[in-house]
Design a protein around this motif. Structure first.
Motif, PDB file in Angstrom:
ATOM      1  N   UNK A  27      25.856  40.412  39.502  1.00 48.11           N
ATOM      2  CA  UNK A  27      26.201  39.775  40.709  1.00 48.11           C
ATOM      3  C   UNK A  27      27.893  40.275  40.338  1.00 48.11           C
ATOM      4  N   UNK A  28      28.619  39.812  41.162  1.00 51.37           N
ATOM      5  CA  UNK A  28      30.157  39.332  41.545  1.00 51.37           C
ATOM      6  C   UNK A  28      30.545  41.078  42.190  1.00 51.37           C
ATOM      7  N   UNK A  29      30.276  41.436  42.450  1.00 48.14           N
ATOM      8  CA  UNK A  29      29.901  43.020  42.955  1.00 48.14           C
ATOM      9  C   UNK A  29      30.149  43.052  44.711  1.00 48.14           C
ATOM     10  N   UNK A  75      33.753  32.498  36.177  1.00 48.86           N
ATOM     11  CA  UNK A  75      33.327  32.479  36.460  1.00 48.86           C
ATOM     12  C   UNK A  75      32.421  33.974  36.579  1.00 48.86           C
ATOM     13  N   UNK A  76      32.393  34.364  35.634  1.00 48.32           N
ATOM     14  CA  UNK A  76      32.040  35.317  34.122  1.00 48.32           C
ATOM     15  C   UNK A  76      31.598  36.543  35.259  1.00 48.32           C
ATOM     16  N   UNK A  77      32.229  36.827  36.436  1.00 48.43           N
ATOM     17  CA  UNK A  77      32.764  37.705  37.182  1.00 48.43           C
ATOM     18  C   UNK A  77      33.091  39.249  36.766  1.00 48.43           C
ATOM     19  N   UNK A  78      33.024  40.539  37.418  1.00 44.32           N
ATOM     20  CA  UNK A  78      33.663  41.234  37.263  1.00 44.32           C
ATOM     21  C   UNK A  78      35.145  41.573  37.304  1.00 44.32           C
ATOM     22  N   UNK A  79      35.757  42.017  36.624  1.00 46.60           N
ATOM     23  CA  UNK A  79      37.501  42.622  36.657  1.00 46.60           C
ATOM     24  C   UNK A  79      38.029  43.212  37.617  1.00 46.60           C
ATOM     25  N   UNK A  80      38.781  42.966  37.585  1.00 41.87           N
ATOM     26  CA  UNK A  80      39.655  44.145  38.922  1.00 41.87           C
ATOM     27  C   UNK A  80      40.308  42.776  40.248  1.00 41.87           C
ATOM     28  N   UNK A 154      39.845  31.384  45.475  1.00 46.93           N
ATOM     29  CA  UNK A 154      38.737  32.493  44.152  1.00 46.93           C
ATOM     30  C   UNK A 154      38.921  33.567  43.575  1.00 46.93           C
ATOM     31  N   UNK A 155      38.172  33.472  42.996  1.00 48.11           N
ATOM     32  CA  UNK A 155      38.406  35.623  42.818  1.00 48.11           C
ATOM     33  C   UNK A 155      37.943  36.173  43.909  1.00 48.11           C
ATOM     34  N   UNK A 156      39.341  37.325  44.065  1.00 43.73           N
ATOM     35  CA  UNK A 156      38.963  38.227  45.341  1.00 43.73           C
ATOM     36  C   UNK A 156      39.037  40.005  44.974  1.00 43.73           C
ATOM     37  N   UNK A 164      34.517  48.776  40.816  1.00 43.84           N
ATOM     38  CA  UNK A 164      34.585  48.403  39.547  1.00 43.84           C
ATOM     39  C   UNK A 164      34.571  50.126  38.547  1.00 43.84           C
ATOM     40  N   UNK A 165      34.867  48.717  37.826  1.00 46.71           N
ATOM     41  CA  UNK A 165      35.656  49.842  36.586  1.00 46.71           C
ATOM     42  C   UNK A 165      34.825  51.323  35.959  1.00 46.71           C
TER      43      UNK A 165
END
Length: 165
Positions: A27-29, A75-80, A154-156, A164-165
């Motif tokens: 999710x979110x990647x 949105x509980x998505x990934x950082x970055x 939104x987050x992009x 990903x970290x």
């Protein structure tokens, strides 16, 4: 021997499938608009909204920051990832017409694919909406008889590609 070959092939197939899932990160990647493209879309949302106001309106940019981190995103998505936003004061509009301008923007938004998240009128002039396509958000707020208009993405991912970290 044939059974072993099938087991080996099955194992390889499972390993490849497993790597594919891990590589995508879940999710979110997925790819997103990049920061530049999100900024262009923010500008377009602003332009479309301002087009329903009198030609006399003058936009006065507020703040210097165009993007902010989404590391604490709801949105509980990934950082970055980042969000792109712009805020303007709407100048050269008579304060006594603010309700008319708010009504015009409300009609524009509800007629063009936006969902109203909050409408605090008549107690205060504040309308918050989200576009159904792309989740861009806009808000109109009155403070000291001056209207301001904000649009945000939104987050992009900054370059549109997950990292990903």
């Amino acid at each position: 021997m044939i059974w072993l070959a099938r087991l080996t092939c099955g194992t390889v197939l499972l390993l490849v499938t497993g790597c594919g899932i891990v590589g995508l990160g879940g999710e979110g990647m997925e790819e997103t608009l990049g920061k530049k493209q999100a900024g262009e879309r923010v500008d377009q949302h602003i332009e479309d909204a301002v087009a329903v106001l009198p030609e006399s309106v003058r936009l006065e940019r507020r703040g210097n920051l165009d993007s902010a981190s989404c590391d604490d995103a709801d949105d509980n998505g990934p950082n970055g990832r980042v969000t792109v936003s712009k805020k303007y004061r709407l100048r050269d509009l008579p304060a006594e017409e603010n309700e008319e301008h708010a009504a015009a923007l409300y009609e524009h938004w509800t007629g063009n694919g936006y969902t109203v998240l909050q409408d605090s009128r008549p107690d205060e002039r504040y309308i918050w909406v989200e576009h159904e396509e792309g989740s861009f958000r806009m808000a109109l707020r009155e403070s000291s008889d001056v209207l301001s208009l904000t649009a945000s993405s939104p987050c992009v991912w900054p370059d549109g590609t997950p990292h990903p970290d």
